[in-house]
Design a protein around this motif. Structure first.
Motif, short mmCIF file in Angstrom:
data_model
loop_
_atom_site.label_atom_id
_atom_site.label_comp_id
_atom_site.label_asym_id
_atom_site.label_seq_id
_atom_site.Cartn_x
_atom_site.Cartn_y
_atom_site.Cartn_z
N LEU A 38 0.83 -1.20 0.00
CA LEU A 38 0.00 0.00 0.00
C LEU A 38 0.87 1.25 0.00
O LEU A 38 1.95 1.25 0.59
N GLY A 39 0.40 2.29 -0.66
CA GLY A 39 1.15 3.55 -0.70
C GLY A 39 0.21 4.74 -0.68
O GLY A 39 -0.99 4.63 -0.99
N GLN A 40 0.75 5.89 -0.33
CA GLN A 40 -0.01 7.14 -0.35
C GLN A 40 0.94 8.26 -0.76
O GLN A 40 2.06 8.36 -0.24
N TYR A 41 0.52 9.09 -1.73
CA TYR A 41 1.42 10.10 -2.26
C TYR A 41 1.50 11.33 -1.34
O TYR A 41 0.55 11.67 -0.64
N THR A 42 2.66 11.94 -1.37
CA THR A 42 2.92 13.12 -0.55
C THR A 42 3.29 14.30 -1.44
O THR A 42 3.50 14.16 -2.64
N LYS A 43 3.40 15.45 -0.83
CA LYS A 43 3.73 16.68 -1.57
C LYS A 43 5.11 16.58 -2.21
O LYS A 43 6.04 15.99 -1.66
N ILE A 64 -5.39 7.30 6.26
CA ILE A 64 -4.41 6.30 5.83
C ILE A 64 -4.94 5.52 4.61
O ILE A 64 -4.48 4.43 4.30
N THR A 65 -5.91 6.11 3.92
CA THR A 65 -6.45 5.48 2.71
C THR A 65 -5.36 5.37 1.65
O THR A 65 -4.70 6.37 1.34
N PRO A 66 -5.14 4.19 1.09
CA PRO A 66 -4.08 4.05 0.07
C PRO A 66 -4.47 4.65 -1.27
O PRO A 66 -5.60 4.48 -1.73
N THR A 67 -3.54 5.37 -1.87
CA THR A 67 -3.71 5.88 -3.23
C THR A 67 -2.91 5.04 -4.23
O THR A 67 -2.93 5.32 -5.43
N PHE A 68 -2.22 4.03 -3.71
CA PHE A 68 -1.42 3.11 -4.53
C PHE A 68 -1.54 1.73 -3.92
O PHE A 68 -1.57 1.58 -2.69
N ALA A 69 -1.60 0.72 -4.76
CA ALA A 69 -1.55 -0.65 -4.27
C ALA A 69 -0.96 -1.55 -5.35
O ALA A 69 -1.20 -1.36 -6.54
N ALA A 70 -0.18 -2.51 -4.90
CA ALA A 70 0.32 -3.59 -5.76
C ALA A 70 -0.10 -4.90 -5.11
O ALA A 70 0.03 -5.06 -3.89
N VAL A 71 -0.60 -5.84 -5.92
CA VAL A 71 -1.18 -7.07 -5.41
C VAL A 71 -0.69 -8.24 -6.25
O VAL A 71 -0.64 -8.15 -7.49
N ALA A 72 -0.32 -9.32 -5.59
CA ALA A 72 0.04 -10.56 -6.29
C ALA A 72 -1.11 -11.55 -6.15
O ALA A 72 -1.60 -11.78 -5.03
N MET A 73 -1.54 -12.12 -7.27
CA MET A 73 -2.66 -13.06 -7.27
C MET A 73 -2.29 -14.31 -8.06
O MET A 73 -1.40 -14.27 -8.92
N LEU A 129 -6.13 -3.77 11.01
CA LEU A 129 -4.75 -3.46 11.44
C LEU A 129 -4.42 -1.99 11.30
O LEU A 129 -3.36 -1.55 11.76
N GLN A 130 -5.31 -1.23 10.65
CA GLN A 130 -5.03 0.18 10.32
C GLN A 130 -3.65 0.28 9.66
O GLN A 130 -2.78 1.04 10.06
N ALA A 131 -3.49 -0.55 8.61
CA ALA A 131 -2.21 -0.65 7.91
C ALA A 131 -1.77 0.71 7.37
O ALA A 131 -2.53 1.37 6.65
N GLN A 132 -0.56 1.10 7.70
CA GLN A 132 -0.03 2.39 7.27
C GLN A 132 0.54 2.27 5.86
O GLN A 132 1.39 1.40 5.61
N PRO A 133 0.11 3.09 4.94
CA PRO A 133 0.66 3.04 3.58
C PRO A 133 2.07 3.61 3.54
O PRO A 133 2.41 4.52 4.30
#
Length: 521
Positions: A306-311, A333-342, A480-484
């Motif tokens: 998970l990721g989130q963009y900054t200034k 902490i809403t993610p603006t980026f995600a990478a997933v393996a399936m 878990l309130q996962a931090q991006p």
């Protein structure tokens, strides 16, 4: 007596009423856009309807109604949509006259989504316009999910045609998780039959997505390669070079996984990986897509980044971070980026990683499918590519946007003395090869609704299977309130995405190789 299902309403006192779906050629089409004052309607739906009219794809007798809560008359409504209408450059007809004709068929009805009386007024106006002709009606729900049910119920109970077909187009999001999606489907099912519900995913209307099945099933060279024996990994990549910027209020409720990956990218995977259907009929294709989804492992927490963009501040401009958007809650902490393996647990795809990646505020805008083939066993020319085996990888790339194209990366000798090998492209650029503009996804999908073609629309069991894959991990992320991981605006995204790829011996194909003899992709 009316039973409350669109198109299934009968009047017991009149046994000779034509059965719905049995209109003769002499019929009329009414398109009702519910939520007509919104951005989606103005920027996509009305321009798509005009394009279909301009290309002669609509029946002669048609009318378009906008329905929303905003106060407007017909003329004010026409003024709001005319700014977004454009003409096809290759149609060869007077654009102004066609636009005037189209606008003369556009009308507006103000009303609430939960008010039966307002829908009765709409029905009365539609009936006047349709006259004695057999009438077909399309309802496009371009509204937030919280008012889907009331609008669909009123359309069914108060506003359905009694002589022709009735079809209802529902925009995503289709729920928030498995439970809410099921609740939404069951509620719609009380008013609509499943064959009347068109769950639209506009990405499935893209030119290159519809070309997927043509590529596989009409070209002998690809079907034998389309399996774990030859394919090393499959990547589905979606990137935007802009952030939420004032639209974060909606996005923050869902995040990038719900907004893009669970629907757009997963649908692409299902089309890509499905077995050959017995025919091109909608149900046969959708049956195969459901089989793929049911064969997939639910996503594990360790397979998500998970990721989130900054200034980011440059000399010329300051690019705001996600939390700088006034519509986004502080400390979100809403993610603006995600990478997933399936993974797909069937004989064709066992062990092949499908890597899905989506993000906002990245370094470029684009969407593509990348199929990386296995390395050549006992490669005779290994030394010519240096220490990087990926530099010699054959790769099929299907670029969905922008500049739609398909190309195959192969290795070939550089002309001249000596033996140098380079990575070359067998290229099919769609825009350069054709002298006409490609239709917008909404044009194709709206035409499919008119024609009753459901191949590119999502069935209820398909939606259920898709949510089952992501609901457990989405709940885990929230629990878990996962931090991006933070990444700067305009970058390639979080470093963690590279580690996820490395975990499965995958290098993201949208990043240029730097090894000897390689070329930018």
């Amino acid at each position: 007596m009316m039973n409350g299902a669109l198109g299934a309403m009968v009047v017991e006192s009149d046994p000779y009423m034509p059965h719905p779906e049995e209109c003769s050629a002499d019929s009329t089409l009414s398109v009702v856009v519910v939520g007509a004052s919104g951005d989606l309607a103005r920027k996509k739906i009305f321009p798509a309807l005009f394009a279909l009219f301009y290309e002669g794809m609509l029946v002669e007798n048609f009318q378009i109604f906008g329905y929303a809560r905003s106060k407007m008359d017909d003329e004010a409504f026409r003024d709001t949509i005319v700014e977004t209408l454009t003409c096809r450059i290759d149609a060869g007809e007077d654009c102004g006259k066609k636009m005037d004709t189209f606008l003369s068929r556009c009308f507006y009805q103000q009303g609430q989504y939960d008010d039966a009386t307002d829908f009765q007024r709409l029905d009365a106006r539609l009936s006047v316009m349709e006259g004695s002709l057999c009438s077909n009606r399309m309802f496009y729900l371009s509204i937030p999910p919280k008012v889907f049910i009331s609008a669909a119920a009123n359309a069914a109970d108060q506003c359905a045609s009694r002589t022709g077909w009735n079809r209802c187009v529902v925009e995503k999001p289709f729920g928030h998780d498995s439970a809410s999606s099921l609740e939404l489907s069951q509620a719609l099912g009380k008013h609509l039959q499943e064959d009347q519900i068109y769950r639209i995913d506009h990405y499935l209307g893209k030119e290159l997505i519809e070309n997927l099945t043509v590529l596989r099933f009409s070209n002998l060279i690809f079907e034998p390669l389309w399996s774990r024996k030859y394919i090393r990994n499959v990547q589905v990549i979606f990137s935007e070079d802009y952030g939420t910027e004032g639209r974060g209020g909606y996005f923050d409720e869902y995040g990038i996984i719900r907004d893009v990956i669970q629907n757009h990218l997963l649908q692409i995977v299902a089309l890509f990986a499905m077995e050959p259907p017995v025919s091109l009929e909608a149900e046969d294709i959708r049956n195969e897509k459901v089989k793929v989804l049911r064969s997939m492992k639910p996503v594990e927490m360790e397979d998500v980044i998970l990721g989130q963009y900054t200034k980011r501040v440059s000399k010329a401009h300051t690019y705001p971070g996600y939390l700088d958007d006034d519509t986004v809650p502080q400390n979100s902490i809403t993610p603006t980026f995600a990478a997933v393996a399936m993974f797909i647990n069937n004989a064709r795809w066992d062990g092949v990683p499908f890597l899905l990646k989506a993000g906002k505020a990245l370094n470029k805008r684009g969407a593509e499918i990348r199929v990386q083939f296995r390395h050549v066993p006992g490669h005779l020319y290994r030394s010519k590519f240096g220490a990087d085996p990926d530099a010699a990888t054959n790769e099929l790339v299907i670029r969905i946007q922008p500049d739609e194209a398909m190309y195959l990366k192969i290795n070939s000798k550089v002309p001249g003395l000596g033996l140098r090998i380079e990575n070359s492209r067998l290229d099919l650029p769609f825009h350069e090869e054709r002298d006409r503009e490609l239709p917008d996804a909404y044009e194709r999908l709206l035409l499919d609704v008119v024609n009753g073609d459901k191949r590119l629309f999502i069935r209820s069991d398909e939606l259920e299977a898709a949510w089952d894959l992501f609901t457990p991990v989405l709940h885990k992320i929230e629990e878990l309130q996962a931090q991006p991981e933070l990444y700067p605006y305009g970058s390639r995204g979080p470093v963690g995405a590279h580690y996820l790829g490395a975990k499965y011996n995958v290098r993201w194909g949208d990043l240029s190789y730097s090894g000897n003899g390689s070329s930018k992709s």
